[in-house]
Design a protein around this motif. Structure first.
Motif, mmCIF file in Angstrom:
data_model
loop_
_atom_site.group_PDB
_atom_site.id
_atom_site.type_symbol
_atom_site.label_atom_id
_atom_site.label_comp_id
_atom_site.label_asym_id
_atom_site.label_seq_id
_atom_site.Cartn_x
_atom_site.Cartn_y
_atom_site.Cartn_z
ATOM 1 N N PHE A 3 17.378 31.516 -40.556
ATOM 2 C CA PHE A 3 17.687 30.236 -39.921
ATOM 3 C C PHE A 3 16.425 29.451 -39.575
ATOM 4 O O PHE A 3 16.456 28.225 -39.544
ATOM 5 C CB PHE A 3 18.524 30.451 -38.662
ATOM 6 N N THR A 4 15.330 30.125 -39.320
ATOM 7 C CA THR A 4 14.106 29.402 -38.964
ATOM 8 C C THR A 4 13.558 28.616 -40.149
ATOM 9 O O THR A 4 12.827 27.648 -39.961
ATOM 10 C CB THR A 4 13.025 30.367 -38.461
ATOM 11 N N VAL A 5 13.905 29.013 -41.359
ATOM 12 C CA VAL A 5 13.469 28.275 -42.545
ATOM 13 C C VAL A 5 14.555 27.316 -43.012
ATOM 14 O O VAL A 5 14.309 26.133 -43.260
ATOM 15 C CB VAL A 5 13.087 29.253 -43.680
ATOM 16 N N ASN A 6 15.786 27.803 -43.146
ATOM 17 C CA ASN A 6 16.856 27.010 -43.746
ATOM 18 C C ASN A 6 17.376 25.896 -42.850
ATOM 19 O O ASN A 6 17.730 24.821 -43.341
ATOM 20 C CB ASN A 6 18.010 27.916 -44.162
ATOM 21 N N LEU A 7 17.463 26.121 -41.573
ATOM 22 C CA LEU A 7 18.008 25.097 -40.678
ATOM 23 C C LEU A 7 17.131 23.845 -40.632
ATOM 24 O O LEU A 7 17.645 22.732 -40.796
ATOM 25 C CB LEU A 7 18.220 25.678 -39.277
ATOM 26 N N PRO A 8 15.819 23.952 -40.448
ATOM 27 C CA PRO A 8 15.006 22.736 -40.487
ATOM 28 C C PRO A 8 15.035 22.042 -41.852
ATOM 29 O O PRO A 8 15.031 20.808 -41.928
ATOM 30 C CB PRO A 8 13.593 23.224 -40.172
ATOM 31 N N LEU A 9 15.071 22.815 -42.937
ATOM 32 C CA LEU A 9 15.167 22.195 -44.262
ATOM 33 C C LEU A 9 16.486 21.459 -44.448
ATOM 34 O O LEU A 9 16.527 20.381 -45.043
ATOM 35 C CB LEU A 9 15.000 23.258 -45.351
ATOM 36 N N ALA A 10 17.566 22.015 -43.937
ATOM 37 C CA ALA A 10 18.866 21.356 -44.035
ATOM 38 C C ALA A 10 18.877 20.066 -43.222
ATOM 39 O O ALA A 10 19.372 19.026 -43.683
ATOM 40 C CB ALA A 10 19.967 22.294 -43.559
ATOM 41 N N VAL A 11 18.337 20.109 -42.020
ATOM 42 C CA VAL A 11 18.289 18.905 -41.184
ATOM 43 C C VAL A 11 17.410 17.841 -41.836
ATOM 44 O O VAL A 11 17.769 16.657 -41.872
ATOM 45 C CB VAL A 11 17.779 19.256 -39.765
ATOM 46 N N LEU A 12 16.283 18.245 -42.394
ATOM 47 C CA LEU A 12 15.412 17.310 -43.085
ATOM 48 C C LEU A 12 16.113 16.696 -44.291
ATOM 49 O O LEU A 12 16.021 15.485 -44.524
ATOM 50 C CB LEU A 12 14.129 18.018 -43.527
ATOM 51 N N GLY A 13 16.838 17.515 -45.045
ATOM 52 C CA GLY A 13 17.581 17.004 -46.198
ATOM 53 C C GLY A 13 18.646 16.003 -45.801
ATOM 54 O O GLY A 13 18.812 14.963 -46.447
ATOM 55 N N ILE A 14 19.370 16.271 -44.735
ATOM 56 C CA ILE A 14 20.406 15.346 -44.260
ATOM 57 C C ILE A 14 19.780 14.029 -43.818
ATOM 58 O O ILE A 14 20.286 12.948 -44.137
ATOM 59 C CB ILE A 14 21.220 15.999 -43.126
ATOM 60 N N LEU A 15 18.685 14.096 -43.081
ATOM 61 C CA LEU A 15 18.015 12.872 -42.637
ATOM 62 C C LEU A 15 17.501 12.047 -43.816
ATOM 63 O O LEU A 15 17.635 10.819 -43.834
ATOM 64 C CB LEU A 15 16.859 13.222 -41.699
ATOM 65 N N LEU A 16 16.933 12.708 -44.816
ATOM 66 C CA LEU A 16 16.428 11.988 -45.979
ATOM 67 C C LEU A 16 17.561 11.325 -46.765
ATOM 68 O O LEU A 16 17.388 10.222 -47.285
ATOM 69 C CB LEU A 16 15.632 12.932 -46.874
ATOM 70 N N VAL A 17 18.693 11.974 -46.837
ATOM 71 C CA VAL A 17 19.843 11.366 -47.526
ATOM 72 C C VAL A 17 20.265 10.103 -46.800
ATOM 73 O O VAL A 17 20.509 9.064 -47.421
ATOM 74 C CB VAL A 17 21.006 12.374 -47.628
ATOM 75 N N PHE A 18 20.363 10.166 -45.483
ATOM 76 C CA PHE A 18 20.786 8.974 -44.733
ATOM 77 C C PHE A 18 19.763 7.847 -44.829
ATOM 78 O O PHE A 18 20.119 6.680 -44.774
ATOM 79 C CB PHE A 18 21.047 9.317 -43.259
ATOM 80 N N LEU A 19 18.497 8.183 -44.974
ATOM 81 C CA LEU A 19 17.474 7.150 -45.051
ATOM 82 C C LEU A 19 17.336 6.535 -46.444
ATOM 83 O O LEU A 19 17.092 5.341 -46.581
ATOM 84 C CB LEU A 19 16.119 7.736 -44.623
ATOM 85 N N TRP A 20 17.491 7.327 -47.514
ATOM 86 C CA TRP A 20 17.171 6.846 -48.851
ATOM 87 C C TRP A 20 18.381 6.447 -49.684
ATOM 88 O O TRP A 20 18.255 5.629 -50.588
ATOM 89 C CB TRP A 20 16.394 7.906 -49.614
ATOM 90 N N ILE A 21 19.538 7.020 -49.434
ATOM 91 C CA ILE A 21 20.710 6.722 -50.260
ATOM 92 C C ILE A 21 21.386 5.462 -49.719
ATOM 93 O O ILE A 21 21.750 5.394 -48.548
ATOM 94 C CB ILE A 21 21.700 7.905 -50.248
ATOM 95 N N PRO A 22 21.592 4.437 -50.571
ATOM 96 C CA PRO A 22 22.252 3.221 -50.092
ATOM 97 C C PRO A 22 23.749 3.451 -49.869
ATOM 98 O O PRO A 22 24.340 4.370 -50.439
ATOM 99 C CB PRO A 22 22.022 2.214 -51.228
ATOM 100 N N GLU A 23 24.325 2.587 -49.061
ATOM 101 C CA GLU A 23 25.753 2.692 -48.787
ATOM 102 C C GLU A 23 26.560 2.320 -50.018
ATOM 103 O O GLU A 23 26.146 1.497 -50.825
ATOM 104 C CB GLU A 23 26.150 1.760 -47.635
ATOM 105 N N ASP A 24 27.732 2.929 -50.144
ATOM 106 C CA ASP A 24 28.624 2.596 -51.246
ATOM 107 C C ASP A 24 29.254 1.234 -51.009
ATOM 108 O O ASP A 24 29.539 0.852 -49.867
ATOM 109 C CB ASP A 24 29.740 3.626 -51.377
ATOM 110 N N GLN A 25 29.471 0.517 -52.097
ATOM 111 C CA GLN A 25 30.183 -0.756 -52.009
ATOM 112 C C GLN A 25 31.676 -0.454 -51.971
ATOM 113 O O GLN A 25 32.175 0.374 -52.725
ATOM 114 C CB GLN A 25 29.857 -1.632 -53.217
#
Length: 65
Positions: A3-25
């Protein structure tokens, strides 16, 4: 340790998706088009294949030493 490795990577991945992926039309009237594109016979064949395989695997006798 996992969990010390995977949890921060998962949170980072979720944040990057919300920042870089545009909203659907928003699209209207997609239901009839989707209904035409769905392969019903292929869906049934896949379900039958998976069920048959599952029942076959469940029927195998487990030989223990």
């Amino acid at each position: 340790m996992v969990f010390t490795v995977n949890l921060p990577l998962a949170v980072l991945g979720i944040l990057l998706v919300f920042l870089w992926i545009p909203e659907d039309q928003t699209k209207t009237g997609w239901t009839p088009k989707l209904a035409k594109e769905v392969d019903v016979s292929g869906n049934r064949a896949l379900r039958g294949l998976l069920l048959t395989g599952m029942f076959f695997l469940m029927s195998l006798a487990i030989q223990t030493g």
